[in-house]
Design a protein around this motif. Sequence first.
Motif, PDB file in Angstrom:
ATOM      1  N   SER A 150       1.190  -1.644  -0.269  1.00  0.00           N
ATOM      2  CA  SER A 150      -0.262  -0.583   0.288  1.00  0.00           C
ATOM      3  C   SER A 150       0.274   1.295  -0.258  1.00  0.00           C
ATOM      4  O   SER A 150       0.532   1.948  -0.491  1.00  0.00           O
ATOM      5  CB  SER A 150      -0.463   0.085   1.352  1.00  0.00           C
ATOM      6  N   HIS A 151       2.116   1.154   0.274  1.00  0.00           N
ATOM      7  CA  HIS A 151       3.008   2.470   0.765  1.00  0.00           C
ATOM      8  C   HIS A 151       4.218   1.935   1.679  1.00  0.00           C
ATOM      9  O   HIS A 151       4.026   1.277   1.686  1.00  0.00           O
ATOM     10  CB  HIS A 151       1.819   3.705   1.137  1.00  0.00           C
ATOM     11  N   LEU A 248       4.144   7.733  -3.832  1.00  0.00           N
ATOM     12  CA  LEU A 248       2.585   7.509  -3.513  1.00  0.00           C
ATOM     13  C   LEU A 248       2.083   6.086  -3.144  1.00  0.00           C
ATOM     14  O   LEU A 248       3.016   5.308  -2.170  1.00  0.00           O
ATOM     15  CB  LEU A 248       1.635   7.548  -5.061  1.00  0.00           C
ATOM     16  N   TRP A 249       1.136   6.364  -1.995  1.00  0.00           N
ATOM     17  CA  TRP A 249       0.245   5.246  -1.927  1.00  0.00           C
ATOM     18  C   TRP A 249      -0.545   5.074  -2.068  1.00  0.00           C
ATOM     19  O   TRP A 249      -2.015   5.801  -2.223  1.00  0.00           O
ATOM     20  CB  TRP A 249       0.025   6.099   0.432  1.00  0.00           C
ATOM     21  N   ALA A 250      -1.643   4.155  -1.412  1.00  0.00           N
ATOM     22  CA  ALA A 250      -2.584   3.922  -2.707  1.00  0.00           C
ATOM     23  C   ALA A 250      -3.800   3.101  -1.909  1.00  0.00           C
ATOM     24  O   ALA A 250      -2.814   1.759  -0.842  1.00  0.00           O
ATOM     25  CB  ALA A 250      -2.440   2.767  -3.941  1.00  0.00           C
ATOM     26  N   SER A 251      -5.498   2.237  -2.008  1.00  0.00           N
ATOM     27  CA  SER A 251      -5.475   1.094  -1.650  1.00  0.00           C
ATOM     28  C   SER A 251      -5.802   0.820  -2.927  1.00  0.00           C
ATOM     29  O   SER A 251      -4.777   1.319  -3.975  1.00  0.00           O
ATOM     30  CB  SER A 251      -7.143   1.400  -1.333  1.00  0.00           C
ATOM     31  N   TRP A 252      -5.810  -0.492  -3.067  1.00  0.00           N
ATOM     32  CA  TRP A 252      -5.904  -1.373  -3.731  1.00  0.00           C
ATOM     33  C   TRP A 252      -7.368  -2.631  -4.070  1.00  0.00           C
ATOM     34  O   TRP A 252      -8.201  -2.771  -3.368  1.00  0.00           O
ATOM     35  CB  TRP A 252      -4.955  -2.591  -4.199  1.00  0.00           C
ATOM     36  N   PHE A 263      -8.495  -3.508  -0.259  1.00  0.00           N
ATOM     37  CA  PHE A 263      -7.933  -3.882   0.875  1.00  0.00           C
ATOM     38  C   PHE A 263      -7.288  -2.110   0.754  1.00  0.00           C
ATOM     39  O   PHE A 263      -6.805  -1.563  -0.861  1.00  0.00           O
ATOM     40  CB  PHE A 263      -6.834  -4.260   0.149  1.00  0.00           C
ATOM     41  N   GLY A 264      -7.907  -1.856   1.686  1.00  0.00           N
ATOM     42  CA  GLY A 264      -7.332  -0.096   2.304  1.00  0.00           C
ATOM     43  C   GLY A 264      -5.871   0.259   2.838  1.00  0.00           C
ATOM     44  O   GLY A 264      -6.406   0.916   2.459  1.00  0.00           O
ATOM     45  N   GLY A 265      -5.154  -0.469   2.506  1.00  0.00           N
ATOM     46  CA  GLY A 265      -3.980  -0.672   3.313  1.00  0.00           C
ATOM     47  C   GLY A 265      -3.873   0.394   4.200  1.00  0.00           C
ATOM     48  O   GLY A 265      -4.367  -0.325   5.549  1.00  0.00           O
ATOM     49  N   ASP A 266      -4.042   1.252   4.155  1.00  0.00           N
ATOM     50  CA  ASP A 266      -3.855   2.649   4.850  1.00  0.00           C
ATOM     51  C   ASP A 266      -4.042   4.106   4.858  1.00  0.00           C
ATOM     52  O   ASP A 266      -3.900   4.416   4.203  1.00  0.00           O
ATOM     53  CB  ASP A 266      -2.181   3.026   6.100  1.00  0.00           C
ATOM     54  N   THR A 267      -5.580   4.441   5.541  1.00  0.00           N
ATOM     55  CA  THR A 267      -6.500   5.933   5.036  1.00  0.00           C
ATOM     56  C   THR A 267      -6.373   6.695   6.494  1.00  0.00           C
ATOM     57  O   THR A 267      -6.739   5.826   7.742  1.00  0.00           O
ATOM     58  CB  THR A 267      -6.712   5.152   4.113  1.00  0.00           C
ATOM     59  N   GLY A 268      -7.040   7.874   6.303  1.00  0.00           N
ATOM     60  CA  GLY A 268      -8.057   8.733   6.912  1.00  0.00           C
ATOM     61  C   GLY A 268      -9.058   8.654   6.295  1.00  0.00           C
ATOM     62  O   GLY A 268      -9.067   7.950   5.356  1.00  0.00           O
ATOM     63  N   ILE A 310     -10.421  -3.521   6.245  1.00  0.00           N
ATOM     64  CA  ILE A 310     -10.384  -1.941   5.996  1.00  0.00           C
ATOM     65  C   ILE A 310      -9.781  -1.335   7.695  1.00  0.00           C
ATOM     66  O   ILE A 310     -10.364  -2.620   8.488  1.00  0.00           O
ATOM     67  CB  ILE A 310     -12.003  -1.781   5.982  1.00  0.00           C
ATOM     68  N   PRO A 311      -9.211  -0.353   7.309  1.00  0.00           N
ATOM     69  CA  PRO A 311      -8.043  -0.237   8.728  1.00  0.00           C
ATOM     70  C   PRO A 311      -9.658   0.091   9.277  1.00  0.00           C
ATOM     71  O   PRO A 311     -10.089   1.258   9.638  1.00  0.00           O
ATOM     72  CB  PRO A 311      -6.810   0.775   8.373  1.00  0.00           C
ATOM     73  N   ILE A 312      -9.148   0.096  10.902  1.00  0.00           N
ATOM     74  CA  ILE A 312      -9.758   0.496  12.313  1.00  0.00           C
ATOM     75  C   ILE A 312      -8.780   0.925  13.246  1.00  0.00           C
ATOM     76  O   ILE A 312      -9.226   1.564  14.764  1.00  0.00           O
ATOM     77  CB  ILE A 312     -10.632  -1.141  12.465  1.00  0.00           C
ATOM     78  N   GLY A 313      -7.305   0.858  13.222  1.00  0.00           N
ATOM     79  CA  GLY A 313      -6.926   1.297  14.601  1.00  0.00           C
ATOM     80  C   GLY A 313      -5.768   2.622  14.083  1.00  0.00           C
ATOM     81  O   GLY A 313      -5.875   2.533  13.619  1.00  0.00           O
ATOM     82  N   ALA A 314      -5.271   2.042  15.063  1.00  0.00           N
ATOM     83  CA  ALA A 314      -4.320   4.016  15.141  1.00  0.00           C
ATOM     84  C   ALA A 314      -5.029   5.084  15.117  1.00  0.00           C
ATOM     85  O   ALA A 314      -4.070   5.467  14.384  1.00  0.00           O
ATOM     86  CB  ALA A 314      -2.693   3.954  14.231  1.00  0.00           C
TER      87      ALA A 314
END
Length: 391
Positions: A150-151, A248-252, A263-268, A310-314
Amino acid sequence: MTSAVLNAIVSDPTSLSKQPAEAKDRRHHRQNGKGFMNPWPSWAEQSAPQIVSKIIWMRLTGKWKDPNTEPPTVPVHKPSFLPTRATERLRATWLGHACYHVEFPGGLRVLFDPVFTDRCSPFTFLGPKRFTEMPCQIEVIPIVDAVVISHSHYDHLSHPTILRLKAKFPNVHFFVPLGNKVWFNKLGISDCTEMDWWQEKTISLSSKGVPKTEDTPSKPDGDITATIGCLPCQHTSGRTPFDRARTLWASWSVSSGGKKLWFGGDTGYRTVPQLPPSEFDYSEKYSNLPHCPAFAEIGELRGPFDLGLIPIGAYDPRFIMSPMHANPYDSVNIFTDTRCQRALGIHWGTWVLTSEEVLEPPKVLKQALKWKGLQEDGVFEVLDIGSSKEY
């Protein structure tokens, strides 16, 4: 278990999927040609020194609380993988943090954001250390055809891990966001495809020229195919103090065997200002805060998806982390925006990156699902590390 080694051929798809009209404008490319940006009002730029200074101030004033990592925390199990490529269902195995091993119907095997090290850091002696054990080592995974990154942050891209994967799976192909290929080339890895947002590639797996084994599928050459799409998300990148947002950063998205995964990877999702602890930032009072429009575009143009990771933490402190990390309320909005039919939570339970309690994300996820009216069993859930779910 014997690993079925197949040759991977990556090419442009025969037909192009839909993309937004403004994709050709490449608004996420900086005009000076040096890196990338989030082109939405939902993003607030914060430099690394700004983030660090805010955290130091919170520590000095006693407002920062380190989470308790004493066991028991997240249960860890020895994972099981299918012994052959023969499966009719989509099967996802959580290997900690953002790493999932996904077995697609028809035979494709994909590993997302693998980090098989004790620390997510450039150092072996410094940086966030696992508070949950690795469920397995790379060497016990039987098949990996493609690795999706993802990045470039250390909790998603690991130098030792990539080298071990290439040693174990010589024919594996890596898919990375724009600007990251040079990093792989410096490691001597040429089987790497870098992509921009909204681009797609077709990967075809062929047993042509590969010695037959008991695990090689009895299918025509090139019969295992997949479409891999690079899609937007709201984040940033960097591996040193000097290369922030240069890659670049990305979802896939990955489609194969009649199943489609996002795949959400890491995102706000949105930027939330500093609020009193009692304030709920999804109340009507804060309904004017803009959210990232890219996820609804993904859902409309590339969805629906059978499964979302989908990311849920941090996410805590919210006023620092919200531009780049989703909390579970953001996550359920991302889930509905992207039109995922089911989802599994990622980006939690492995390293302490922020200040929320380590078991808080799944608890808040349940509250967020109720708030969103998504109370069907299994619609968006979490797994123990090492556990699998079939769809």
